[in-house]
Design an enzyme around this catalytic site. Structure first.
Site, PDB file in Angstrom:
ATOM      1  N   TYR A 143     -54.475  30.451 -62.819  1.00  0.00           N
ATOM      2  CA  TYR A 143     -53.591  30.381 -61.655  1.00  0.00           C
ATOM      3  C   TYR A 143     -53.561  28.934 -61.196  1.00  0.00           C
ATOM      4  O   TYR A 143     -54.611  28.301 -61.053  1.00  0.00           O
ATOM      5  CB  TYR A 143     -54.140  31.284 -60.541  1.00  0.00           C
ATOM      6  CG  TYR A 143     -53.369  31.230 -59.241  1.00  0.00           C
ATOM      7  CD1 TYR A 143     -52.114  31.815 -59.136  1.00  0.00           C
ATOM      8  CD2 TYR A 143     -53.906  30.615 -58.112  1.00  0.00           C
ATOM      9  CE1 TYR A 143     -51.404  31.785 -57.940  1.00  0.00           C
ATOM     10  CE2 TYR A 143     -53.219  30.586 -56.915  1.00  0.00           C
ATOM     11  CZ  TYR A 143     -51.968  31.174 -56.824  1.00  0.00           C
ATOM     12  OH  TYR A 143     -51.284  31.136 -55.636  1.00  0.00           O
ATOM     13  N   ASP A 238     -56.546  21.489 -63.942  1.00  0.00           N
ATOM     14  CA  ASP A 238     -56.484  21.990 -62.571  1.00  0.00           C
ATOM     15  C   ASP A 238     -57.930  22.211 -62.115  1.00  0.00           C
ATOM     16  O   ASP A 238     -58.567  23.194 -62.483  1.00  0.00           O
ATOM     17  CB  ASP A 238     -55.685  23.299 -62.542  1.00  0.00           C
ATOM     18  CG  ASP A 238     -55.605  23.898 -61.147  1.00  0.00           C
ATOM     19  OD1 ASP A 238     -56.431  23.528 -60.285  1.00  0.00           O
ATOM     20  OD2 ASP A 238     -54.735  24.753 -60.924  1.00  0.00           O
ATOM     21  N   LYS A 266     -58.501  22.037 -51.930  1.00  0.00           N
ATOM     22  CA  LYS A 266     -59.179  22.156 -50.631  1.00  0.00           C
ATOM     23  C   LYS A 266     -60.579  21.550 -50.566  1.00  0.00           C
ATOM     24  O   LYS A 266     -61.038  21.167 -49.490  1.00  0.00           O
ATOM     25  CB  LYS A 266     -59.215  23.624 -50.241  1.00  0.00           C
ATOM     26  CG  LYS A 266     -59.588  24.561 -51.400  1.00  0.00           C
ATOM     27  CD  LYS A 266     -58.837  25.890 -51.355  1.00  0.00           C
ATOM     28  CE  LYS A 266     -58.912  26.606 -52.693  1.00  0.00           C
ATOM     29  NZ  LYS A 266     -57.888  27.597 -52.895  1.00  0.00           N
TER      30      LYS A 266
HETATM   31  N1  HOZ Z   1     -56.973  29.932 -55.499  1.00  0.00           N
HETATM   32  C1  HOZ Z   1     -57.244  30.887 -54.473  1.00  0.00           C
HETATM   33  C2  HOZ Z   1     -57.555  32.178 -55.097  1.00  0.00           C
HETATM   34  N2  HOZ Z   1     -58.405  32.061 -56.186  1.00  0.00           N
HETATM   35  C3  HOZ Z   1     -56.084  30.975 -53.565  1.00  0.00           C
HETATM   36  C4  HOZ Z   1     -56.334  31.801 -52.380  1.00  0.00           C
HETATM   37  C5  HOZ Z   1     -55.036  32.271 -51.825  1.00  0.00           C
HETATM   38  O1  HOZ Z   1     -54.082  32.456 -52.578  1.00  0.00           O
HETATM   39  O2  HOZ Z   1     -54.998  32.497 -50.619  1.00  0.00           O
END
Ligand code: HOZ
Length: 431
Positions: A143, A238, A266
């Site tokens: 992701y 990433d 973050k």
């Molecule tokens: N990368 C985060 C989940 N693994 C994102 C959290 C979200 O989408 O709020």
């Protein structure tokens, strides 16, 4: 009697789609109502109903030092007193950029943005401009935020909700994204043989964290680097989850691989809304105003986020000689003891861990890719999750996410977690 969280969720659903501002928070796949959090400190979060939880969500990763670390809080307070946003350069942006470039040898220059999604979206645009090619290759279950090109066979909330792609992403754009199997060099080779001449970049989470934690097999990242270099394709790491978490300098330092571009999120803002992308100078200098590739943002390099980032990364840098060993020790202790309990019961569950990130999969056999992760029994996970939550342990509300240990987790926290774990496993496997 309903809880305050339940009341708030009902109110939220009237004015916020699905009642949440990010789908992974909705608790839908675990059959529960999201908790509304009032405050957090150290290893704990406290909900609005006054309940306390040992937290392994860590705001989805960035709280390496635990919540509300005094140095980060003080830095933000001081920065806020000087104004919250200027839309003009500040010294703190230069200092944070210097610290990031110093920590990541593959980065000559870095551009701050406001989220990991924005970082990845911008890095892909830059890669396309640099190479003059349009296709990108990503790995199934990885992701990279919710930019259009990257919502194809994605992990995190996309995996949790079982969405293969997303309506609203034009087919003509999705077609430019080719997906291959994580941890499978042959799958990447086959895609490159077919599309290599048209491919701008291969993007990867060097350690997958969004289909649950899946570390790279030995030699896999080396293959990815070699195969991309041979075809003059840019390699984008990433490291939104792994940067500064696995070690100071991220997965690329741990595995000694130099990507062309790196995306951060973050973590570099100590949990405030930040992202960044950086890499080789010849690529980065294509960015406006130096070059023609446009990318911008009023809140990019925001002074509060920069102050928090400098405070958090400063702690990581100054304590790195022991801090990462300490994290590793805590996570190993927790995961080994869970593995012993699993072995004792002879139940189909497996833990993937690297450094301070781990996932307990309700599946049997080694989990090395998205196909494997999807064999998990998500109903069993949901039942496990609910007992953990009722016992005061907060883990991510999805099978396809990573749990995180912070420096604030104490030995007692780990013991309490293990006690609750036994009960939760008992319940999950009692049906
Ligand atoms: N990368 C985060 C989940 N693994 C994102 C959290 C979200 O989408 O709020």
């Amino acid at each position: 009697m309903t809880t305050i969280s339940e009341d708030l969720f009902a109110r939220a659903r009237r004015v916020i789609p699905g009642g949440v501002n990010s789908p992974v928070r909705a608790f839908g796949s675990v059959g529960a109502t999201p908790l509304f959090i009032e405050r957090a400190s150290g290893s704990r979060v406290f909900d609005i109903d006054g309940r306390e939880y040992i937290d392994y969500v860590a705001s989805w990763g960035p709280m390496i030092l635990g919540h509300a670390h005094p140095a980060v809080v003080e830095a933000v307070q001081r920065a806020a007193e000087r104004g919250t946003s200027y839309g003009a350069p500040t010294k703190s942006e230069v200092e944070l950029a210097e610290q990031i470039v110093d920590a990541f040898p593959a980065m000559d220059e870095v551009r701050m943005v406001s989220s990991g999604t924005e970082a990845v979206m911008s890095a892909v645009r830059l890669a396309r401009a640099f190479t003059g090619r349009d296709r990108i290759i990503k790995f199934e279950g990885c992701y990279h935020g919710h930019a259009d090109s990257l919502l194809v066979t994605a992990g995190s909330g996309v995996a949790t909700l079982g969405i293969p792609g997303s309506p609203g992403v034009p087919d003509t754009l999705a077609e430019l994204t080719v997906t291959v199997r994580y941890n499978d060099s042959a799958s990447l080779t086959a895609a490159l043989d077919r599309f290599g001449d048209e491919t701008a970049a291969v993007i990867i989470e060097p350690v997958a964290g969004n289909m649950g934690v899946i570390p790279p097999r030995p030699g896999f990242l080396e293959d990815v680097r070699r195969l991309t270099s041979e075809r003059n394709i840019l390699l984008i790491f990433d490291e939104v989850i792994t940067g500064f978490r696995l070690t100071y300098g991220g997965a690329q330092t741990l595995f000694d691989i130099q990507p062309d571009l790196t995306c951060l999120g973050k973590i570099i803002g100590g949990g405030l809304p930040v992202g960044a992308f950086g890499g080789r100078r010849e690529i980065m200098e294509l960015l406006a105003p130096q070059g023609p590739v446009y990318q911008a943002g009023t809140l990019s390099g925001n002074p509060l986020a920069m102050a928090a980032g400098l405070a958090a990364l400063g702690k990581l840098r100054d304590n790195r000689a022991t801090l990462y060993d300490d994290l590793e020790h805590k996570a190993t202790t927790l995961c080994r003891r869970m593995e012993i309990a699993i072995d004792k019961r002879g139940i189909p569950a497996v833990i993937n861990r690297i450094g301070s990130m781990f996932t307990l999969f309700f599946a049997s056999g080694a989990i090395n890719d998205y196909e494997g992760a999807k064999t998990s029994d998500t109903e069993r996970f949901a039942s496990f999750f609910r007992v953990m939550l009722a016992g005061g342990i907060m883990i991510p509300p999805s099978q396809f996410e990573a749990s995180f240990v912070s420096t604030a987790h104490s030995d007692d926290d780990i013991e309490s977690t293990l006690v609750c774990f036994e009960t939760a496993m008992e319940t999950a496997f009692s049906r």
